[in-house]
Design a protein around this motif. Structure first.
Motif, PDB file in Angstrom:
ATOM      1  N   SER A 103      -3.932  19.425   4.357  1.00 15.91           N
ATOM      2  CA  SER A 103      -4.519  18.304   3.608  1.00 15.91           C
ATOM      3  C   SER A 103      -3.571  17.128   3.572  1.00 15.91           C
ATOM      4  N   LYS A 104      -4.158  15.934   3.668  1.00 16.61           N
ATOM      5  CA  LYS A 104      -3.364  14.698   3.649  1.00 16.61           C
ATOM      6  C   LYS A 104      -3.234  14.252   2.210  1.00 16.61           C
ATOM      7  N   ALA A 105      -2.021  13.821   1.808  1.00 14.73           N
ATOM      8  CA  ALA A 105      -1.795  13.340   0.444  1.00 14.73           C
ATOM      9  C   ALA A 105      -1.387  11.878   0.468  1.00 14.73           C
ATOM     10  N   ILE A 162      -9.089  13.193   3.837  1.00 16.97           N
ATOM     11  CA  ILE A 162      -9.526  12.221   2.836  1.00 16.97           C
ATOM     12  C   ILE A 162      -8.283  11.795   2.064  1.00 16.97           C
ATOM     13  N   GLY A 163      -8.046  10.475   1.933  1.00 15.57           N
ATOM     14  CA  GLY A 163      -6.773  10.033   1.335  1.00 15.57           C
ATOM     15  C   GLY A 163      -6.933   9.293   0.039  1.00 15.57           C
ATOM     16  N   THR A 164      -7.467   8.057   0.101  1.00 16.30           N
ATOM     17  CA  THR A 164      -7.515   7.195  -1.082  1.00 16.30           C
ATOM     18  C   THR A 164      -8.311   7.846  -2.207  1.00 16.30           C
ATOM     19  N   ASN A 165      -9.398   8.521  -1.876  1.00 16.43           N
ATOM     20  CA  ASN A 165     -10.243   9.149  -2.892  1.00 16.43           C
ATOM     21  C   ASN A 165      -9.678  10.530  -3.239  1.00 16.43           C
ATOM     22  N   VAL A 166      -8.729  10.563  -4.174  1.00 13.98           N
ATOM     23  CA  VAL A 166      -7.997  11.783  -4.517  1.00 13.98           C
ATOM     24  C   VAL A 166      -8.942  12.870  -5.035  1.00 13.98           C
ATOM     25  N   VAL A 226     -16.500  15.650  10.289  1.00 16.55           N
ATOM     26  CA  VAL A 226     -17.442  15.443   9.183  1.00 16.55           C
ATOM     27  C   VAL A 226     -16.994  14.261   8.317  1.00 16.55           C
ATOM     28  N   ASP A 227     -17.964  13.437   7.895  1.00 17.54           N
ATOM     29  CA  ASP A 227     -17.677  12.337   6.969  1.00 17.54           C
ATOM     30  C   ASP A 227     -18.987  11.992   6.253  1.00 17.54           C
ATOM     31  N   HIS A 228     -18.889  11.435   5.033  1.00 15.60           N
ATOM     32  CA  HIS A 228     -20.146  11.092   4.323  1.00 15.60           C
ATOM     33  C   HIS A 228     -20.611   9.679   4.673  1.00 15.60           C
ATOM     34  N   ARG A 229     -19.769   8.939   5.454  1.00 13.29           N
ATOM     35  CA  ARG A 229     -20.161   7.600   5.907  1.00 13.29           C
ATOM     36  C   ARG A 229     -20.740   7.701   7.324  1.00 13.29           C
ATOM     37  N   GLU A 230     -21.957   7.226   7.480  1.00 14.08           N
ATOM     38  CA  GLU A 230     -22.615   7.318   8.792  1.00 14.08           C
ATOM     39  C   GLU A 230     -21.820   6.559   9.865  1.00 14.08           C
ATOM     40  N   VAL A 282     -12.288  16.948   8.307  1.00 12.54           N
ATOM     41  CA  VAL A 282     -13.138  16.308   7.288  1.00 12.54           C
ATOM     42  C   VAL A 282     -12.476  14.999   6.857  1.00 12.54           C
ATOM     43  N   GLY A 283     -13.229  13.910   6.889  1.00 15.79           N
ATOM     44  CA  GLY A 283     -12.659  12.608   6.505  1.00 15.79           C
ATOM     45  C   GLY A 283     -12.226  11.861   7.752  1.00 15.79           C
ATOM     46  N   LEU A 284     -13.022  10.843   8.117  1.00 14.99           N
ATOM     47  CA  LEU A 284     -12.759  10.169   9.401  1.00 14.99           C
ATOM     48  C   LEU A 284     -12.265   8.747   9.159  1.00 14.99           C
ATOM     49  N   GLY A 285     -11.119   8.641   8.451  1.00 17.57           N
ATOM     50  CA  GLY A 285     -10.410   7.369   8.346  1.00 17.57           C
ATOM     51  C   GLY A 285      -9.556   7.226   9.601  1.00 17.57           C
ATOM     52  N   ARG A 286      -8.531   6.384   9.566  1.00 18.81           N
ATOM     53  CA  ARG A 286      -7.682   6.171  10.749  1.00 18.81           C
ATOM     54  C   ARG A 286      -7.042   7.473  11.206  1.00 18.81           C
ATOM     55  N   PHE A 287      -6.536   8.241  10.251  1.00 17.76           N
ATOM     56  CA  PHE A 287      -5.865   9.496  10.593  1.00 17.76           C
ATOM     57  C   PHE A 287      -6.866  10.523  11.121  1.00 17.76           C
ATOM     58  N   GLY A 288      -7.980  10.709  10.410  1.00 16.84           N
ATOM     59  CA  GLY A 288      -8.970  11.711  10.800  1.00 16.84           C
ATOM     60  C   GLY A 288      -9.544  11.450  12.180  1.00 16.84           C
ATOM     61  N   GLY A 314       0.864  -1.182   0.000  1.00 18.53           N
ATOM     62  CA  GLY A 314       0.000   0.000   0.000  1.00 18.53           C
ATOM     63  C   GLY A 314       0.897   1.228   0.000  1.00 18.53           C
ATOM     64  N   ARG A 315       0.404   2.387   0.409  1.00 17.87           N
ATOM     65  CA  ARG A 315       1.206   3.625   0.386  1.00 17.87           C
ATOM     66  C   ARG A 315       2.447   3.466   1.261  1.00 17.87           C
ATOM     67  N   PHE A 316       2.256   2.898   2.439  1.00 15.55           N
ATOM     68  CA  PHE A 316       3.386   2.741   3.368  1.00 15.55           C
ATOM     69  C   PHE A 316       4.383   1.718   2.832  1.00 15.55           C
ATOM     70  N   ILE A 342     -22.873  14.182   9.232  1.00 14.95           N
ATOM     71  CA  ILE A 342     -22.772  13.288   8.073  1.00 14.95           C
ATOM     72  C   ILE A 342     -23.029  14.153   6.849  1.00 14.95           C
ATOM     73  N   ALA A 343     -22.033  14.299   5.980  1.00 14.90           N
ATOM     74  CA  ALA A 343     -22.220  15.162   4.802  1.00 14.90           C
ATOM     75  C   ALA A 343     -21.126  14.861   3.781  1.00 14.90           C
ATOM     76  N   ASP A 344     -21.423  15.168   2.524  1.00 12.43           N
ATOM     77  CA  ASP A 344     -20.470  14.978   1.430  1.00 12.43           C
ATOM     78  C   ASP A 344     -19.810  16.322   1.141  1.00 12.43           C
ATOM     79  N   THR A 345     -18.537  16.462   1.478  1.00  4.43           N
ATOM     80  CA  THR A 345     -17.856  17.755   1.395  1.00  4.43           C
ATOM     81  C   THR A 345     -17.386  18.091  -0.019  1.00  4.43           C
ATOM     82  N   THR A 346     -17.773  17.268  -1.016  1.00  7.63           N
ATOM     83  CA  THR A 346     -17.495  17.684  -2.403  1.00  7.63           C
ATOM     84  C   THR A 346     -18.672  18.505  -2.932  1.00  7.63           C
ATOM     85  N   GLU A 347     -19.711  18.653  -2.118  1.00  6.80           N
ATOM     86  CA  GLU A 347     -20.863  19.486  -2.527  1.00  6.80           C
ATOM     87  C   GLU A 347     -20.673  20.915  -2.005  1.00  6.80           C
TER      88      GLU A 347
HETATM   89  N1  LIG Z   1     -16.757  13.333  -0.320  1.00  5.72           N
HETATM   90  C1  LIG Z   1     -16.499  12.998   0.959  1.00  5.72           C
HETATM   91  N2  LIG Z   1     -17.099  13.687   1.941  1.00  5.72           N
HETATM   92  C2  LIG Z   1     -16.887  13.364   3.230  1.00  5.72           C
HETATM   93  N3  LIG Z   1     -16.075  12.355   3.636  1.00  5.72           N
HETATM   94  C3  LIG Z   1     -15.456  11.653   2.667  1.00  5.72           C
HETATM   95  C4  LIG Z   1     -15.615  11.927   1.302  1.00  5.72           C
HETATM   96  N4  LIG Z   1     -14.877  11.047   0.589  1.00  5.72           N
HETATM   97  C5  LIG Z   1     -14.263  10.252   1.474  1.00  5.72           C
HETATM   98  N5  LIG Z   1     -14.605  10.601   2.739  1.00  5.72           N
HETATM   99  C6  LIG Z   1     -14.170   9.957   3.970  1.00  5.72           C
HETATM  100  O1  LIG Z   1     -12.831  10.211   4.240  1.00  5.72           O
HETATM  101  C7  LIG Z   1     -12.319   9.169   5.078  1.00  5.72           C
HETATM  102  C8  LIG Z   1     -10.899   8.831   4.687  1.00  5.72           C
HETATM  103  O2  LIG Z   1     -10.838   8.575   3.365  1.00  5.72           O
HETATM  104  P1  LIG Z   1     -10.036   7.360   2.744  1.00  5.72           P
HETATM  105  O3  LIG Z   1     -10.432   6.101   3.396  1.00  5.72           O
HETATM  106  O4  LIG Z   1     -10.154   7.525   1.280  1.00  5.72           O
HETATM  107  O5  LIG Z   1      -8.568   7.740   3.166  1.00  5.72           O
HETATM  108  P2  LIG Z   1      -7.385   6.970   3.815  1.00  5.72           P
HETATM  109  O6  LIG Z   1      -6.196   7.777   3.446  1.00  5.72           O
HETATM  110  O7  LIG Z   1      -7.365   5.526   3.459  1.00  5.72           O
HETATM  111  O8  LIG Z   1      -7.631   7.101   5.362  1.00  5.72           O
HETATM  112  P3  LIG Z   1      -6.701   6.636   6.558  1.00  5.72           P
HETATM  113  O9  LIG Z   1      -5.347   6.287   6.018  1.00  5.72           O
HETATM  114  O10 LIG Z   1      -6.703   7.832   7.482  1.00  5.72           O
HETATM  115  O11 LIG Z   1      -7.409   5.452   7.157  1.00  5.72           O
HETATM  116  C9  LIG Z   1     -13.276   7.990   4.950  1.00  5.72           C
HETATM  117  O12 LIG Z   1     -13.865   7.790   6.201  1.00  5.72           O
HETATM  118  C10 LIG Z   1     -14.294   8.442   3.904  1.00  5.72           C
HETATM  119  O13 LIG Z   1     -15.610   8.048   4.223  1.00  5.72           O
END
Ligand SMILES: Nc1ncnc2c1ncn2[C@@H]1O[C@H](COP(=O)(O)OP(=O)(O)OP(=O)(O)O)[C@@H](O)[C@H]1O
Ligand SMILES: Nc1ncnc2c1ncn2[C@@H]1O[C@H](COP(=O)(O)OP(=O)(O)OP(=O)(O)O)[C@@H](O)[C@H]1O
Lengths: 218, 218
Positions: B97-99, B73-77, B30-34, B7-13, A10-12, B49-54
């Motif tokens: 912003s995380k890249a 938000i990471g994987t979804n560039v 904030v995250d779009h996943r409940e 915004v974006g609640l993955g592991r890092f968020g 993965g990225r890491f 719960i919201a989609d921040t691309t809107e």
């Molecule tokens: N449009 C969006 N609006 C709000 N939240 C979003 C949107 N797109 C993605 N997210 C949220 O951002 C969070 C992190 O995104 P993603 O899983 O792509 O990144 P990641 O880099 O793998 O995260 P990590 O490494 O921190 O676990 C996810 O919980 C996802 O639901």
């Protein structure tokens, strides 16, 4: 040459495999996704498409020949645990495994990982510290609970004065470890060293008292 | 209280949002996943719960009222870039912003992120450095290209001798910044300080010469 095995690209995993090769190591990079292996194949010595949750696969890797073995599988906790256990059972010398949560990390330690790392948690901690660091102070290192190492720009009322003259330790508890001046770094500067505009002071001390020193024009 | 938007609640968020609250900040997560929002809802002041691309969503967040805004938000560039741009356009004061890759990072800088962070790459660099650090030396910080800060255990031929007596700077270019002894840390130790078994020496100097000092029993 040092020998490394990196499982999970993965990225890491990709960053690590490429960096270890750049630093002179010999890396075998493994992933069960063909696209992940193709991405690194020309930057590492060896690469392999394989599922490391299969016993036969890990047995054939000859893990005991590597100086360090890294399991960089994250989101798929089951694959991370199974892989780490198999690496241990087949004689890996030193295993570093990446964890996604504290619970994942505790499981990895129980089954034999020598070191568990948390990239996302550690970055979150560093960013949170930066956000709360007082203005004008760049946090470098926590030497101990009471002693923080940080950098400040020499304030105007320090310019053209010697360290001895400023009595920074006596007045503010600030130990000057080094002075960063342009391209140069003066380590353990002598007491008669004169400070100039633009000097970065690497300090061990206490934030609150250092902020006092920054404000206080005598 | 300091105000933060994550915004974006993955592991890092998640790690960041919870930590900022623990340190006394007020966080809107904030995250779009409940499921992601439910996980943190009881550990942060506000969650949504919201989609921040809107555009309408980001507009209603009132981003200008936050001290720092973090796009995790990471994987979804695509979502990461769209969110970062909207945060900038609606007046965020400071955006981190995380890249996921260097290219992703360059795009984020171009569209207005104030700081770009790479959790996986940074952890890979730290681990690779640990792997290649010479035995017995724990790398702490790069003060500059020539000056590394590291920690060594006081070797047996240093025990019961004073710093002055050992002439470490003259003989090996080693500046002793601090001595870690049990729970205590002695910063900028005086020349007559006596070293004991178990002391950790925080040193600024050069690895190769320090290794010489570790080996050399006079
Ligand atoms: N449009 C969006 N609006 C709000 N939240 C979003 C949107 N797109 C993605 N997210 C949220 O951002 C969070 C992190 O995104 P993603 O899983 O792509 O990144 P990641 O880099 O793998 O995260 P990590 O490494 O921190 O676990 C996810 O919980 C996802 O639901
Ligand atoms: N059983 C397996 N055998 C080999 N590789 C695997 C296995 N399971 C997962 N992987 C690989 O491990 C890599 C990383 O896993 P995953 O994406 O779950 O973690 P991650 O923590 O999101 O990664 P990162 O944060 O480094 O991008 C992926 O490339 C995936 O294909």
């Amino acid at each position: 040459r040092r020998q490394f095995l990196v499982v999970g690209l993965g990225r890491f995993g990709v960053s690590l495999a490429v960096l270890l090769e750049e630093m002179g190591g010999e890396v075998l990079a493994v992933d069960h996704r063909e696209a992940a292996v193709t991405e690194v194949a020309d930057q590492v010595t060896h690469s392999l498409i394989a599922d490391t949750t299969e016993e036969r696969v890990v047995k054939d890797l000859g893990v005991e020949h590597f100086d360090e073995v890294v399991c960089a599988i994250g989101t798929n906790v089951e694959a991370s645990l199974m892989t780490t256990l198999l690496l241990r059972e087949f004689g890996a010398r030193f295993i570093v495994s990446k964890a996604s949560t504290e619970l994942h990390g505790r499981l990895l330690e129980k089954i034999g990982a020598d070191r568990v790392i948390y990239p996302e948690r550690d970055m979150a901690a560093r960013l949170a510290r930066d956000f709360f660091a007082p203005p004008g102070i760049e946090e470098l290192l926590d030497l101990s609970v009471q002693h923080k190492m940080f950098q400040i720009k020499a304030p105007v009322h320090f310019h053209e004065r010697s360290l001895a003259d400023l009595h920074l330790r006596a007045r503010f508890g600030m130990n000057i470890i080094a002075i960063r001046r342009g391209e140069n770094t003066i380590v353990s500067p002598p007491a008669q060293e004169i400070l100039h505009d633009g000097d970065g002071l690497v300090v061990v001390g206490d934030y609150d008292r250092a902020q006092e020193a920054l404000k206080n024009p005598e």
